[in-house]
Design a protein around this motif. Structure first.
Motif, short mmCIF file in Angstrom:
data_model
loop_
_atom_site.label_atom_id
_atom_site.label_comp_id
_atom_site.label_asym_id
_atom_site.label_seq_id
_atom_site.Cartn_x
_atom_site.Cartn_y
_atom_site.Cartn_z
N SER A 146 6.88 12.02 4.98
CA SER A 146 6.19 11.46 3.82
C SER A 146 7.18 11.13 2.71
O SER A 146 7.14 10.04 2.12
N PRO B 150 0.82 -1.22 0.00
CA PRO B 150 0.00 0.00 0.00
C PRO B 150 0.85 1.26 0.00
O PRO B 150 1.94 1.31 0.58
N GLU B 151 0.34 2.28 -0.68
CA GLU B 151 1.03 3.58 -0.69
C GLU B 151 0.60 4.44 0.50
O GLU B 151 1.24 5.46 0.78
N THR B 152 -0.45 4.04 1.18
CA THR B 152 -1.01 4.85 2.26
C THR B 152 -0.05 4.95 3.43
O THR B 152 0.50 3.94 3.89
N HIS C 283 0.28 6.20 7.43
CA HIS C 283 -0.61 6.37 8.58
C HIS C 283 0.07 7.22 9.64
O HIS C 283 1.23 6.97 10.00
N GLU D 238 8.03 7.36 1.35
CA GLU D 238 7.85 7.05 -0.08
C GLU D 238 9.11 6.41 -0.64
O GLU D 238 9.06 5.46 -1.43
N LEU E 23 4.44 3.07 7.72
CA LEU E 23 4.25 2.44 6.42
C LEU E 23 4.23 0.94 6.61
O LEU E 23 5.14 0.37 7.22
#
Length: 327
Positions: A201, A88-90, A92, A205, A119
């Motif tokens: 972030s 998942p790219e999400t 939290h 990523e 992540l």
């Protein structure tokens, strides 16, 4: 005068083995360290080849061949698509889980307005590794360190990952809260980053990207010898940037990718200027010598030459244009 001592000469090492790929290592100032640095890089490439096949086997994907020259682009593209769909790219925000943390590091970061982002890394529990040293005191290769190296390129000091927790004042209870917040299965791992939201972030990523790469052959890249107090720490290396191509062109990291409509791409491809081979092919029927062709092409006079070819014999026109660069 001749300067002597560390820093007076620098060597770049290029290391590759069949199951890995070319890596350029900078910062090799001490000749005595070179054999150790090369040995550790070979061990790193072998480790991540084996890890890639472990991950691919667990995901039901075809294994990497032992020689990179046997790689199949279509297969790798299929594997990349399948793997990306599982990760998942999400991101939290799990800062709340650490609201009462007794970790000084975490407490200071949250007190400065930073956030703790998490992540999920499905299927990677136990594969990120913990710090282990070889008989000479060098850190053995592990994915967790590669993920941290990717994150540091975003400017953060590091990350926490589940294989090394609880530690650093982070408790088992906090780890369990994070696992629940990320909806992790038993074999799932996670990475945490404590930093300003934008920076955390970017770092995570990069971590996700490196985790996806772990399913493939190691990337070609430039790495730097890990240094402490002006000398190599243990012979290990960390990532710096992608390895440039033959034209010394680096991927642009400060400009976001441009989304292009298919029709725009088709139009551009249909209106590309002729290649050097095509330009030369236009001159070949005129009977010019190879030297004249080379000069006409290098000075970009071929369009004007062909435009005025009906006014003079080809060789005479070429000589005139090359002498005066006009027609």
């Amino acid at each position: 005068r001749v300067r002597r001592g560390l820093g007076s000469i620098r060597q770049d090492l290029n290391v590759s083995i069949a199951c890995g790929d070319r890596v350029e290592i900078k910062g090799c100032q001490d000749l005595g360290w070179i054999p150790r640095i090369v040995r550790l890089e070979m061990a790193r490439q072998l480790h991540f080849y084996r890890l890639a096949n472990t991950l691919r086997a667990a995901a039901g994907q075809p294994l990497l061949p032992p020689d990179r020259r046997l790689d199949d682009e279509a297969t790798e593209a299929t594997v990349a698509e399948a793997v990306a769909s599982r990760f998942p790219e999400t991101l939290h925000d799990v800062s709340e889980a650490f609201a009462s943390s007794t970790s000084g590091m975490v407490e200071r970061g949250l007190g400065q307005g930073h956030v703790m982002l998490g992540l999920a890394l499905p299927g990677m529990s136990g594969l990120l590794g913990t710090k282990t040293l070889d008989e000479e005191g060098a850190q053995l290769p592990r994915l967790g360190r590669e993920l941290a190296g990717a994150a540091k390129l975003a400017g953060v000091r590091g990350v926490f990952h589940s294989d090394e927790l609880p530690a650093y004042g982070i408790t088992e209870a906090e780890v369990n809260v994070v696992r629940e917040a990320l909806s992790l299965a038993e074999d799932g791992a996670f990475v945490l980053c404590l930093a300003p939201h934008w920076q955390a972030s970017l770092a995570l990523e990069a971590v996700r990207g490196r985790a996806l790469i772990a399913h493939h052959r190691l990337p070609r890249e430039v790495r730097n010898v890990t240094v402490s107090k002006g000398a190599p720490l243990d012979g290990t290396t960390g990532p710096m940037r992608p390895l440039p191509g033959g034209a010394r062109m680096y991927p642009e990291t400060d400009v976001p990718p441009l989304a292009m409509a298919p029709e725009r791409w088709t139009d551009l491809c249909a209106n590309l200027p002729p290649s050097n081979e095509e330009r030369r092919a236009r001159l070949t029927p005129t009977g010019l010598s190879d030297d004249q062709c080379d000069q006409i092409l290098s000075r970009e006079l071929d369009d004007r030459f062909l435009e005025h070819l009906d006014q003079r014999p080809a060789k005479a026109l070429a000589s005139l244009m090359l002498e005066h660069e006009t027609a």
